[in-house]
Design a protein around this motif. Structure first.
Motif, PDB file in Angstrom:
ATOM      1  N   ASP A  80      35.145  33.454  47.936  1.00 52.27           N
ATOM      2  CA  ASP A  80      33.838  33.735  48.539  1.00 52.27           C
ATOM      3  C   ASP A  80      33.424  35.175  48.327  1.00 52.27           C
ATOM      4  O   ASP A  80      32.245  35.508  48.421  1.00 52.27           O
ATOM      5  N   SER A  81      34.404  36.030  48.065  1.00 50.03           N
ATOM      6  CA  SER A  81      34.120  37.447  47.899  1.00 50.03           C
ATOM      7  C   SER A  81      35.188  38.091  47.029  1.00 50.03           C
ATOM      8  O   SER A  81      36.252  37.517  46.769  1.00 50.03           O
ATOM      9  N   GLU A 141      30.370  29.063  41.132  1.00 54.15           N
ATOM     10  CA  GLU A 141      30.962  29.365  39.823  1.00 54.15           C
ATOM     11  C   GLU A 141      31.915  30.561  39.860  1.00 54.15           C
ATOM     12  O   GLU A 141      32.536  30.917  38.841  1.00 54.15           O
ATOM     13  N   ALA A 142      32.064  31.204  41.016  1.00 52.67           N
ATOM     14  CA  ALA A 142      32.969  32.347  41.128  1.00 52.67           C
ATOM     15  C   ALA A 142      34.408  31.901  40.893  1.00 52.67           C
ATOM     16  O   ALA A 142      34.827  30.823  41.323  1.00 52.67           O
ATOM     17  N   ALA A 168      37.715  36.020  37.278  1.00 51.62           N
ATOM     18  CA  ALA A 168      36.593  36.948  37.131  1.00 51.62           C
ATOM     19  C   ALA A 168      36.674  38.089  38.140  1.00 51.62           C
ATOM     20  O   ALA A 168      36.443  39.261  37.795  1.00 51.62           O
ATOM     21  N   THR A 169      36.996  37.783  39.399  1.00 52.10           N
ATOM     22  CA  THR A 169      37.048  38.842  40.409  1.00 52.10           C
ATOM     23  C   THR A 169      38.213  39.789  40.149  1.00 52.10           C
ATOM     24  O   THR A 169      38.103  41.006  40.359  1.00 52.10           O
ATOM     25  N   ARG A 170      39.311  39.252  39.692  1.00 49.28           N
ATOM     26  CA  ARG A 170      40.470  40.098  39.393  1.00 49.28           C
ATOM     27  C   ARG A 170      40.159  41.035  38.216  1.00 49.28           C
ATOM     28  O   ARG A 170      40.442  42.232  38.279  1.00 49.28           O
ATOM     29  N   THR A 171      39.564  40.485  37.165  1.00 50.85           N
ATOM     30  CA  THR A 171      39.219  41.306  36.001  1.00 50.85           C
ATOM     31  C   THR A 171      38.204  42.379  36.372  1.00 50.85           C
ATOM     32  O   THR A 171      38.335  43.545  35.985  1.00 50.85           O
ATOM     33  N   LYS A 219      25.525  36.053  52.005  1.00 50.67           N
ATOM     34  CA  LYS A 219      24.957  36.835  50.902  1.00 50.67           C
ATOM     35  C   LYS A 219      25.488  36.330  49.564  1.00 50.67           C
ATOM     36  O   LYS A 219      26.688  36.276  49.331  1.00 50.67           O
ATOM     37  N   GLN A 220      24.583  35.969  48.668  1.00 50.83           N
ATOM     38  CA  GLN A 220      24.964  35.479  47.342  1.00 50.83           C
ATOM     39  C   GLN A 220      24.765  36.567  46.299  1.00 50.83           C
ATOM     40  O   GLN A 220      23.694  37.185  46.240  1.00 50.83           O
ATOM     41  N   GLN A 221      25.778  36.788  45.482  1.00 54.89           N
ATOM     42  CA  GLN A 221      25.706  37.780  44.419  1.00 54.89           C
ATOM     43  C   GLN A 221      26.488  37.268  43.203  1.00 54.89           C
ATOM     44  O   GLN A 221      27.431  36.493  43.352  1.00 54.89           O
ATOM     45  N   LYS A 222      26.102  37.738  42.062  1.00 56.45           N
ATOM     46  CA  LYS A 222      26.771  37.347  40.811  1.00 56.45           C
ATOM     47  C   LYS A 222      27.337  38.585  40.157  1.00 56.45           C
ATOM     48  O   LYS A 222      26.656  39.588  40.002  1.00 56.45           O
ATOM     49  N   LEU A 223      28.604  38.517  39.771  1.00 59.91           N
ATOM     50  CA  LEU A 223      29.227  39.650  39.118  1.00 59.91           C
ATOM     51  C   LEU A 223      28.693  39.819  37.702  1.00 59.91           C
ATOM     52  O   LEU A 223      28.647  38.849  36.932  1.00 59.91           O
ATOM     53  N   PRO A 224      28.312  41.025  37.335  1.00 63.12           N
ATOM     54  CA  PRO A 224      27.883  41.269  35.961  1.00 63.12           C
ATOM     55  C   PRO A 224      29.090  41.403  35.040  1.00 63.12           C
ATOM     56  O   PRO A 224      30.215  41.629  35.499  1.00 63.12           O
TER      57      PRO A 224
END
Length: 301
Positions: free
Chosen positions: A129-130, A184-185, A189-192, A294-299
Motif C-alpha cells: 500500500d505504501s 499495480e504496485a 518496484a518499491t524496493r528498487t 492517497k493514490q500515487q504512482k512511482l515514476p
C-alpha cells in the motif's frame, strides 16, 4: 492471577493482572496499556486492518524477556479474525488480524506491547500500500540527523510529484511513508525505487547518508533502510507503544512540526508519551489518515 471481565463492542473479554507493572521505570501498568489502546482504537485499527500481525510480547514487562509470535495464539477467541499467510521458508501459518476494538484489547492483554505489521494486506500480499524510508541513525548520529534527512527526502519526492508522511519510530529514528494504494504496485518496484533514492542521497550527502547495510558504514550517518520494502518485513504500526524504559509511542508528525523540532535541536522532543498522543489525536485527529486513501504512482528513475 487476578481477572476482570469487561465488554467491548459486544464482546466479553477476560483481562488479567491489570496491576502488573510493565514499564517499571514509569510505573506504567497493564491497565495503563489497555486504557491507551482502548482510547486509540478508532485511530489505530484502520492502519492494522487486514494486515497479518506479528505480536511482540513482554509478559513480565519491558525489563524482562520478550518473544515474537507470528502465529495467532491457538487459544484465541473464535471472533478474532485470522488469515493464512506465508511464513519463512514457504510455510503457511495462521496470523491474527486486528480488525476491531475487542481484538486490539485481547492482543494487548497478552502483554503484546508492540504491534508490527507488513506493508501489504492479507488479500493482496504482493501489493504494498505504501513505500517506506526507514531512517535509522548509526552511532554518532541521532534523530535530528534523521529529521534533516527526512526534509531532504521530502524535497526530492516533491520534484518527482510525490508526497509523504512522517512519523517517529518511538525509538531513535523516523519513518517516511509514501502512499501508493494502487493495484499495480509491487515490492520489486518499491524496493528498487527506495534503494535508488537512498543511493542518490548517499552520493550527494555522504557525510549524512548511507545506503549500505554494513554497521561500519553507519558511523555518524543515517542509514536509509530500503530493505524494509519487502513482503516478508514488518514495520512498527503507527500509534503503537514501544518497549523502551518508558512507554513512548510511534507518533505521526506534520511536516511543519518536523521543521520546528529540527530547528529546536532537542532529540527528546521527538519522544511522545501515551498521554501526549491521546491529547494529539483528540485535538488533531489522525495525521496519518490520508495515508490510507492517497493514490500515487512511482515514476521511473
Amino acid at each position: 492471577m487476578s481477572r476482570q471481565f469487561v465488554e467491548i463492542a459486544g464482546r466479553r473479554l477476560s483481562l488479567s493482572n491489570l496491576e502488573k507493572t510493565l514499564y517499571p521505570a514509569a510505573g506504567f501498568t497493564k491497565a495503563h496499556v489497555l486504557e491507551y489502546y482502548r482510547r486509540l482504537a478508532a485511530f489505530i485499527i484502520p492502519h492494522l486492518r487486514d494486515r497479518a500481525l506479528t505480536l511482540k510480547r513482554y509478559p513480565d514487562g519491558v525489563a524482562e524477556e520478550f518473544f515474537f509470535e507470528k502465529r495467532c495464539p491457538p487459544h484465541h477467541p473464535e471472533w478474532v479474525a485470522t488469515a493464512e499467510v506465508g511464513g519463512a521458508g514457504g510455510e503457511r501459518l495462521t496470523a491474527c488480524l486486528v480488525n476491531d476494538p475487542a481484538t486490539l484489547i485481547w492482543v494487548a492483554n497478552l502483554a503484546c506491547l508492540e504491534l508490527h505489521v507488513p506493508l501489504a494486506r492479507v488479500g493482496s500480499p504482493e501489493t504494498p500500500d505504501s513505500l517506506v524510508f526507514d531512517l535509522d541513525p548509526g552511532d554518532g548520529a541521532d534523530v535530528l540527523d534523521c529529521a534533516r534527512l527526512a526534509l531532504l527526502l521530502r524535497e526530492l519526492l516533491a520534484r518527482l510529484g510525490l508526497v509523504g508522511w512522517v512519523k517517529t519510530s518511538g525509538q531513535k529514528g523516523l519513518h517516511l511513508f509514501v502512499p501508493l494504494n494502487r493495484p499495480e504496485a509491487t515490492f520489486a518496484a518499491t524496493r528498487t525505487f527506495s534503494k535508488t533514492v537512498a543511493e542518490i542521497l548517499q552520493k550527494h550527502y555522504p557525510e549524512l547518508v548511507t545506503a549500505k547495510m554494513a554497521k561500519e558504514q553507519r558511523q555518524g550517518r543515517v542509514f536509509i533502510n530500503w530493505s524494509q520494502n519487502d513482503p516478508t518485513k514488518t514495520m512498527i504500526a503507527v500509534y503503537s507503544l514501544r518497549a523502551r524504559e518508558e512507554p513512548f509511542v510511534a507518533t505521526p508528525l506534520t511536516w511543519r512540526e518536523l521543521e520546528t523540532l529540527a530547528k529546536e535541536g532537542n532529540p527528546a522532543r521527538f519522544l511522545f508519551s501515551p498521554a501526549a498522543v491521546m491529547r494529539r489525536v483528540g485535538g488533531e485527529g489522525d495525521l496519518f489518515g490520508e495515508m490510507l486513501v492517497k493514490q500515487q504512482k512511482l515514476p521511473h528513475l
